[in-house]
Design an enzyme around this catalytic site. Sequence first.
Site, mmCIF file in Angstrom:
data_model
loop_
_atom_site.group_PDB
_atom_site.id
_atom_site.type_symbol
_atom_site.label_atom_id
_atom_site.label_comp_id
_atom_site.label_asym_id
_atom_site.label_seq_id
_atom_site.Cartn_x
_atom_site.Cartn_y
_atom_site.Cartn_z
ATOM 1 N N ARG A 53 33.447 54.394 35.834
ATOM 2 C CA ARG A 53 34.733 53.597 35.691
ATOM 3 C C ARG A 53 35.590 53.895 36.572
ATOM 4 O O ARG A 53 35.604 54.556 37.416
ATOM 5 C CB ARG A 53 34.986 53.758 34.365
ATOM 6 C CG ARG A 53 34.684 55.265 33.705
ATOM 7 C CD ARG A 53 35.469 56.125 33.843
ATOM 8 N NE ARG A 53 36.904 55.820 33.988
ATOM 9 C CZ ARG A 53 37.809 56.536 34.765
ATOM 10 N NH1 ARG A 53 37.585 57.427 35.691
ATOM 11 N NH2 ARG A 53 39.051 56.195 34.413
ATOM 12 N N GLY A 54 37.052 53.254 36.354
ATOM 13 C CA GLY A 54 37.951 53.187 37.345
ATOM 14 C C GLY A 54 38.153 52.175 38.265
ATOM 15 O O GLY A 54 36.598 51.997 38.903
ATOM 16 N N ALA A 55 38.995 51.303 38.747
ATOM 17 C CA ALA A 55 38.871 50.208 39.509
ATOM 18 C C ALA A 55 38.005 50.441 40.846
ATOM 19 O O ALA A 55 36.957 49.773 41.053
ATOM 20 C CB ALA A 55 40.164 49.737 39.703
ATOM 21 N N ARG A 90 32.732 43.879 34.015
ATOM 22 C CA ARG A 90 33.794 44.257 33.289
ATOM 23 C C ARG A 90 34.814 43.309 33.841
ATOM 24 O O ARG A 90 34.985 42.968 35.164
ATOM 25 C CB ARG A 90 34.254 45.550 33.676
ATOM 26 C CG ARG A 90 33.311 46.741 32.721
ATOM 27 C CD ARG A 90 33.989 48.260 32.881
ATOM 28 N NE ARG A 90 35.038 48.279 32.004
ATOM 29 C CZ ARG A 90 36.015 49.296 31.934
ATOM 30 N NH1 ARG A 90 35.623 50.423 32.984
ATOM 31 N NH2 ARG A 90 36.886 49.479 31.177
ATOM 32 N N GLN A 202 40.171 59.278 28.477
ATOM 33 C CA GLN A 202 39.956 59.404 30.112
ATOM 34 C C GLN A 202 41.140 60.363 30.579
ATOM 35 O O GLN A 202 40.468 61.187 31.394
ATOM 36 C CB GLN A 202 40.382 58.211 30.834
ATOM 37 C CG GLN A 202 38.987 57.167 30.541
ATOM 38 C CD GLN A 202 39.272 56.185 29.672
ATOM 39 O OE1 GLN A 202 40.144 56.525 28.601
ATOM 40 N NE2 GLN A 202 38.896 54.920 29.763
ATOM 41 N N ASP A 243 44.511 48.587 37.397
ATOM 42 C CA ASP A 243 43.323 47.903 37.617
ATOM 43 C C ASP A 243 43.344 46.337 38.152
ATOM 44 O O ASP A 243 42.558 45.984 38.825
ATOM 45 C CB ASP A 243 42.584 47.763 36.430
ATOM 46 C CG ASP A 243 42.139 48.836 35.748
ATOM 47 O OD1 ASP A 243 42.594 49.803 35.332
ATOM 48 O OD2 ASP A 243 40.574 48.836 35.956
ATOM 49 N N ASN A 253 47.084 48.145 33.611
ATOM 50 C CA ASN A 253 46.381 49.552 33.742
ATOM 51 C C ASN A 253 46.071 49.675 32.237
ATOM 52 O O ASN A 253 46.135 49.065 31.216
ATOM 53 C CB ASN A 253 47.218 50.414 34.368
ATOM 54 C CG ASN A 253 46.608 51.714 34.653
ATOM 55 O OD1 ASN A 253 45.458 51.772 35.078
ATOM 56 N ND2 ASN A 253 47.159 52.888 34.087
ATOM 57 N N LYS A 254 45.294 50.844 32.047
ATOM 58 C CA LYS A 254 44.665 51.312 30.785
ATOM 59 C C LYS A 254 45.735 51.170 29.699
ATOM 60 O O LYS A 254 47.173 51.376 29.926
ATOM 61 C CB LYS A 254 44.456 52.827 30.917
ATOM 62 C CG LYS A 254 43.937 53.634 29.635
ATOM 63 C CD LYS A 254 42.542 52.843 29.210
ATOM 64 C CE LYS A 254 41.553 52.425 30.072
ATOM 65 N NZ LYS A 254 40.386 51.330 29.705
HETATM 66 O O1 MRU Z 1 38.366 51.591 31.478
HETATM 67 P P1 MRU Z 1 38.753 52.701 32.656
HETATM 68 O O2 MRU Z 1 38.453 54.024 32.469
HETATM 69 O O3 MRU Z 1 37.846 51.961 33.987
HETATM 70 O O4 MRU Z 1 40.296 52.341 33.242
HETATM 71 C C1 MRU Z 1 40.690 53.204 34.407
HETATM 72 C C2 MRU Z 1 42.124 52.747 34.502
HETATM 73 O O5 MRU Z 1 42.727 52.206 33.769
HETATM 74 C C3 MRU Z 1 42.678 53.479 35.932
HETATM 75 O O6 MRU Z 1 43.952 53.908 35.441
HETATM 76 C C4 MRU Z 1 42.543 52.322 36.885
HETATM 77 O O7 MRU Z 1 41.378 52.026 36.956
HETATM 78 C C5 MRU Z 1 43.038 52.815 38.291
HETATM 79 S S1 MRU Z 1 41.886 53.886 38.879
HETATM 80 C C6 MRU Z 1 42.430 54.421 40.312
#
Ligand code: MRU
Length: 367
Positions: A53-55, A90, A202, A243, A253-254
């Site tokens: 996960r993570g962009a 996603r 996370q 993201d 973002n999250k």
């Molecule tokens: O749902 P996730 O865990 O994929 O969400 C991740 C985030 O919100 C991060 O802050 C974002 O992807 C930036 S990653 C450098």
Amino acid sequence: MRINGHPYRTIWVGKDGREVQVIDQTVLPHDFSTVTLNEVEAAAKAIESMLVRGAPLIGGTAAYGMALAMLADASDEGVEAAYARLMRTRPTAVNLRWGLERMRRVLLAEAPSGRADRAYAEAAAICDEDVEICSAIGRHGLTLIEEAARRNGSGRVDVLTHCNAGWLATIDRGTATAPIYAAREQGIDVHVWVDETRPRNQGASLTAYELLHEEVPHTIIADNVGGHLMQHGKVDLCIVGTDRTTRRGDVANKIGTYLKALAAHANEVPFYVALPSTTIDWRIADGVKEIPIEERGAAELTHVTGRDAQGRLHTVQITNPGSPGGNWAFDVTPARYVTGLITERGVSAASEEGLSALFPEEAKQAG
Ligand code: MRU
């Protein structure tokens, strides 16, 4: 990133030059284990289930997913089918579309017989570039931490971060964490407030894991603590990831990031967003109206997994049985609450003018 002293990236190709290895992020911080992806469906499921996960890592995994697909079917139809399958995984992180469009363009320009090798080379390039980008974000973000150190005069800088925009969300070093690591390397005394980040935690599970292994002082806090700390002068700056960022600088973002930005604004705490340019969606302007927000299953909210005193893992329900839950995974922070964007080319205002000045070629192409 070092785990028990051993350097790791989050994704790499195995010894056979074909299998793709990733770290299973669903079992961290309790276990460190790796998983082999050997077909496009496995890559798609790894993204959907948040094994990765993570962009930026979603973009990198999708790129390798295209490479795995080319081993099975390198026809034009094979390229399109893999692209479509991975695109459905996603919705919010735009790195997914960015990576897949780049792979599709490169692969369709190549004869089918050369597509598998070309795909692995391009996926590797995407990942290597991400590492460079994160290092550059670290260098630019360092100046903001240095400024904060001068401003508060105490010698210690307290950074608040939300979710995990660290090594585990990228290929290495992270985006929001890169300036923190750079500051530590310069001998600055940085301490990080780590938002727990419900419902998937996370922050508590992943960011804390990374910071501990890199020996960065940190404290896990419940999601609602940040405002209180800011009111009492205990946060020098916030740095979060994103993201998807619109060309005007609105940031998805999250979930919970928006509330932190409001608290920072109310307390005059600088609120920075670290982003690789691969996270900018030049096609859209208004984040609240135009960024698709992922909704996930309520079980992420109603149940938690943890270890008991004997080291056994259990998943337990923590909410009222029978009550429904709503699980929006991201929110949008409008640009007016963002002090600045830390990119690989420097720090810009969260505005169309700011982003266009740093990335004129992208802005021109979009506009
Ligand atoms: O749902 P996730 O865990 O994929 O969400 C991740 C985030 O919100 C991060 O802050 C974002 O992807 C930036 S990653 C450098």
